[in-house]
Every structure is written in structure tokens, then in C-alpha cells.
Enzyme design. Structure first.
Site, PDB file in Angstrom:
ATOM      1  N   ASP A  11       0.816  -1.172   0.313  1.00 47.74           N
ATOM      2  CA  ASP A  11      -0.211   0.074  -0.045  1.00 47.74           C
ATOM      3  C   ASP A  11       0.849   1.113  -0.079  1.00 47.74           C
ATOM      4  OD1 ASP A  11      -2.460   1.645   0.343  1.00 47.74           O
ATOM      5  OD2 ASP A  11      -2.160   1.674   2.338  1.00 47.74           O
ATOM      6  N   TYR A  43      -0.949   8.559  -2.190  1.00 52.69           N
ATOM      7  CA  TYR A  43      -1.203   8.246  -3.640  1.00 52.69           C
ATOM      8  C   TYR A  43      -2.288   9.216  -4.360  1.00 52.69           C
ATOM      9  CZ  TYR A  43       1.994   4.297  -3.990  1.00 52.69           C
ATOM     10  OH  TYR A  43       2.875   3.252  -4.159  1.00 52.69           O
ATOM     11  N   CYS A  75      -4.492  -1.413  -2.098  1.00 55.68           N
ATOM     12  CA  CYS A  75      -4.652   0.192  -2.286  1.00 55.68           C
ATOM     13  C   CYS A  75      -5.552   0.474  -3.588  1.00 55.68           C
ATOM     14  CB  CYS A  75      -3.385   0.864  -2.482  1.00 55.68           C
ATOM     15  SG  CYS A  75      -3.441   2.607  -2.978  1.00 55.68           S
ATOM     16  N   ASN A  76      -6.756   1.054  -3.137  1.00 54.09           N
ATOM     17  CA  ASN A  76      -7.795   1.304  -4.362  1.00 54.09           C
ATOM     18  C   ASN A  76      -7.069   2.178  -5.333  1.00 54.09           C
ATOM     19  OD1 ASN A  76     -10.633   0.298  -3.167  1.00 54.09           O
ATOM     20  ND2 ASN A  76      -9.372   0.887  -1.528  1.00 54.09           N
ATOM     21  N   THR A  77      -6.430   3.184  -4.597  1.00 56.83           N
ATOM     22  CA  THR A  77      -5.976   4.257  -5.554  1.00 56.83           C
ATOM     23  C   THR A  77      -5.084   3.961  -6.678  1.00 56.83           C
ATOM     24  OG1 THR A  77      -6.052   5.762  -3.695  1.00 56.83           O
ATOM     25  CG2 THR A  77      -4.918   6.740  -5.417  1.00 56.83           C
ATOM     26  N   CYS A 189     -11.141   2.943   0.299  1.00 55.60           N
ATOM     27  CA  CYS A 189      -9.542   3.392   0.603  1.00 55.60           C
ATOM     28  C   CYS A 189      -9.417   2.305   1.913  1.00 55.60           C
ATOM     29  CB  CYS A 189      -9.541   4.864   0.947  1.00 55.60           C
ATOM     30  SG  CYS A 189      -7.956   5.128   1.456  1.00 55.60           S
ATOM     31  N   THR A 190      -8.269   1.744   1.701  1.00 58.54           N
ATOM     32  CA  THR A 190      -8.023   0.754   2.925  1.00 58.54           C
ATOM     33  C   THR A 190      -7.507   1.452   3.968  1.00 58.54           C
ATOM     34  OG1 THR A 190      -5.706   0.655   1.842  1.00 58.54           O
ATOM     35  CG2 THR A 190      -7.257  -1.050   1.100  1.00 58.54           C
ATOM     36  N   HIS A 191      -7.173   2.694   3.965  1.00 55.58           N
ATOM     37  CA  HIS A 191      -7.027   3.488   5.296  1.00 55.58           C
ATOM     38  C   HIS A 191      -8.320   3.566   6.157  1.00 55.58           C
ATOM     39  CE1 HIS A 191      -3.146   4.255   3.538  1.00 55.58           C
ATOM     40  NE2 HIS A 191      -2.986   5.175   4.589  1.00 55.58           N
TER      41      HIS A 191
END
Ligand code: DGL
Length: 264
Positions: A11, A43, A75-77, A189-191
Site C-alpha cells: 500500500d 497516492y 490500495c484502491n488508488t 480506501c484501505t485506510h
């Protein structure tokens, strides 16, 4: 007994830990390398060209160095851009993380779904195609957050993050009223699952939060094939790498994400 597989989870920062913990739960037999590209974080603030140019060669170097059996782009971005590049450049199997629009729209009762991601993720052609193909009659609101990933990093690192700052990023997700208001929010978003308790508390009304991490863990496990016989998860290797080369000082805070292992 065959050697335990190595899974590399990648990520831009600490968000992919929310995916890692699900994979570790599904596959305690594996060795883990977690790579946070903090030298290039966030990102969400970079252009599509910059992200492709950064991530594709970097993953190539990591594959050479760690010889993983599977790479998870947590990470989606990045995933909404780089998966086809990675698959054509490298032989290793990949799993990506993309907005869970299909299950969210399938389960929404009010047919009002919001997708909360970075500004990059919500602007992607890939995300728009998911909505086109899978909205199933839902009205989908795209919410690009500039700051939430950084706020999540800060909170996990033990800094004070105000409710007002989180609530401001969240507010645009909540649209409509009565029977025609948002009932489902995709955590794209994985955050963001790092802040789930606070998101839940600060939401103007209750909603279902859709986190794709369990589905990603199932997919990763299926690709690896049946688990080996290792039962002592804490004995398996776990490594945490920051691309900035800073030493990590978070061992205690990170242990739960690694299934109780102390990451080297
Ligand atoms: N964790 C990343 C994601 O899932 C994004 C955070 C960033 O902007 O770097 O999209």
C-alpha cells in the site's frame, strides 16, 4: 511438508494493514512482507501517470527481492490503475483492491449508496465503469476525500485527530432524507477501516459500511491453494518495510494486524 507461501502486501502507507489482518486471519500458515510506500504517500495526491510510473517498477524490484508467491495491492488508488500493467509485466499472481460497489448496491434498501475514496479513486474510469455495470438502479454518490487517509495514518501513529476533521470529510456521503437517504457507504480506501469506530460514531445516521477486505482475503487464499500444516502462526515470518527506509517504531500497535506476530 511444503515451504510456507510468502505473501507480499503493498500500500502507499498503513491502510493496507486493514487488508493484511484479514489475509493473516485466513492464512496463518503464510509468511508476510508488508510494504508501505510512504516515500510517495499519499497516492491520492498524484496523477495517474505518476502512480503507474512509480508502482510498476517498484513492484518489480520487490518481487526480485522477496520472491513472493502472491502480491496483494492493498490500495484502491493504485489498483484502479495498475493491475493490468502488473499482470502483463510479471508472472506472480496478483490480487487488487477496488471499490466494493457491486455488493454495496446489491444490499442497499434505500438505493442510495456513497463511495468514499481518495480523490484519485473516485475520478477513475475504472470506478465509473463499476458504477455503470453494477449500480443495479442505485443512485451512487462519489465522495473524494483529500485528507482522510492522512488522518487515519496520524491516528494509528498515536496522534490526536479531531472529530471535526473526520466529520468534515465524511459529511458529503450523507445525502437525501427519510426512505431516500444513504444507507450504505463503500470504504473505497484501505485506510478508512482504521477509523471505523469513529466513522460510525460521527455518522449523522446509521449506515452499513462496506469493507472489501474479507473478500480479498478469500480470493488470496483461493489463489494460494490449500493451507499447509503450520499451526503456530506466531512462528511464521512477518516483515514491515517503509520505502522511505525509516525504521518503524510501531511494533506494538502493528502486532494485531500481523496476527500477533512482531513484524521485523
Ligand atoms: N490506501 C490507499 C487506498 O486504498 C490510499 C491512500 C493514499 O492516498 O495514499 O486508496
Amino acid at each position: 511438508m511444503s515451504a510456507p507461501p510468502t505473501i507480499l502486501v503493498f500500500d502507499s502507507g498503513l491502510g493496507g494493514l486493514t487488508v493484511l489482518r484479514e489475509i493473516v486471519g485466513a492464512r496463518p500458515d503464510a509468511n508476510y512482507v508488508y510494504v508501505a510506500d510512504d516515500a510517495f504517500f499519499p497516492y491520492g495526491h498524484h496523477s495517474e501517470e505518476q502512480i503507474v510510473a512509480r508502482v510498476v517498477p517498484l513492484i518489480g524490484e520487490l518481487i526480485v527481492h522477496h520472491a513472493p508467491d502472491l502480491v496483494v495491492i492493498a490500495c484502491n488508488t493504485a489498483s484502479t490503475l495498475v493491475m493490468s500493467h502488473l499482470r502483463s509485466a510479471y508472472q506472480v499472481p496478483f490480487v487488487g483492491t477496488v471499490p466494493a460497489i457491486k455488493p454495496a448496491c446489491a444490499s442497499s434498501k434505500t438505493k442510495r449508496v456513497s463511495v468514499l475514496g481518495t480523490k484519485g479513486t473516485v475520478a477513475r474510469e475504472y470506478t465509473k465503469r463499476l458504477i455503470h455495470d453494477f449500480a443495479q438502479g442505485c443512485e451512487v454518490t462519489l465522495v473524494g476525500s483529500a485528507e482522510l487517509a492522512s488522518l487515519a495514518e496520524s491516528a494509528l501513529s498515536g496522534n490526536a485527530v479531531s472529530d471535526a476533521d473526520i466529520a468534515a470529510e465524511l459529511a458529503p456521503c450523507f445525502v437525501g432524507n427519510g426512505d431516500a437517504r444513504t444507507d450504505t457507504v463503500v470504504l473505497a480506501c484501505t485506510h478508512y477501516p482504521l477509523l471505523l469506530d469513529r466513522l460510525t460514531r460521527l455518522a449523522p445516521w446509521p449506515v452499513d459500511w462496506i469493507d472489501p477486505a474479507p473478500a480479498i482475503a478469500r480470493r488470496a487464499s483461493d489463489l494460494l491453494g490449500p493451507p499447509g500444516s503450520r499451526s503456530d502462526a506466531a512462528a511464521a515470518a512477518a516483515e514491515m518495510i517503509f520505502t522511505s527506509r525509516r525504521p518503524h517504531t510501531l511494533s506494538k500497535a502493528l502486532m494485531p494486524f500481523f496476527g500477533g506476530r512482531v513484524p521485523a
